[in-house]
Design an enzyme around this catalytic site. Sequence first.
Site, PDB file in Angstrom:
ATOM      1  N   CYS A   1       0.811  -1.194   0.011  1.00  0.00           N
ATOM      2  CA  CYS A   1       0.083   0.121  -0.046  1.00  0.00           C
ATOM      3  C   CYS A   1       0.860   1.209  -0.025  1.00  0.00           C
ATOM      4  O   CYS A   1       2.045   0.914  -0.018  1.00  0.00           O
ATOM      5  CB  CYS A   1      -0.987   0.079   1.121  1.00  0.00           C
ATOM      6  SG  CYS A   1      -0.359   0.134   2.763  1.00  0.00           S
TER       7      CYS A   1
ATOM      8  N   CYS B   1      -4.397  -0.564  -2.173  1.00  0.00           N
ATOM      9  CA  CYS B   1      -5.126   0.593  -2.188  1.00  0.00           C
ATOM     10  C   CYS B   1      -4.733   0.805  -3.683  1.00  0.00           C
ATOM     11  O   CYS B   1      -3.649   0.657  -4.410  1.00  0.00           O
ATOM     12  CB  CYS B   1      -4.561   1.602  -1.117  1.00  0.00           C
ATOM     13  SG  CYS B   1      -2.712   2.209  -1.696  1.00  0.00           S
TER      14      CYS B   1
ATOM     15  N   CYS C   1       2.757   1.323  -8.020  1.00  0.00           N
ATOM     16  CA  CYS C   1       3.487   0.275  -7.699  1.00  0.00           C
ATOM     17  C   CYS C   1       4.453  -0.233  -8.822  1.00  0.00           C
ATOM     18  O   CYS C   1       3.989  -0.421 -10.010  1.00  0.00           O
ATOM     19  CB  CYS C   1       2.869  -1.218  -7.442  1.00  0.00           C
ATOM     20  SG  CYS C   1       3.379  -2.446  -6.759  1.00  0.00           S
TER      21      CYS C   1
END
Length: 151
Positions: free
Chosen positions: A13, A85, A92
């Site tokens: 996250c 999230c 990412c």
Amino acid sequence: MSDSPKQRVLVVCTGNACRSQMAEALWRHEAGDRYEIMSAGTFPAGVHPLAVAVIEELGIDMSGHSSKSVGSLIEQPLDLVITVCDSANELCPVFPRAARRLHWPFADPVGAQGSLEERLVEFRRTRDLIRQKIREFLAAEAADLASHAPA
């Protein structure tokens, strides 16, 4: 114990402060030694004390948890990367050694307003949703393994 290696799972996250930390602790608790579970953040911010509190309500120790950067794990061989999230899903990085990636978006309880008890209600809600999703995933994985087992 099985001779097969543990599956390596990374939960990501943004801050690695709440949702991914709760998921790491819950997954380790639910799956025992069948998985190696880690968490990290795109912008690590320290473990949130209310995340620790609601996990420890379940008797799960989080004293060894700390926020880590996804950058420190980029080259790790991973069986699964899960973003929890939307921001982390977008930011990412690519994990070149990850077998697969899933996105499980959960609301961030860190922004909850109100009294301590009202905020704890939101943290518990998120904790329980994460726990349910992990349990569903583990049950599906076990069923899939059983269906492919030799007769």
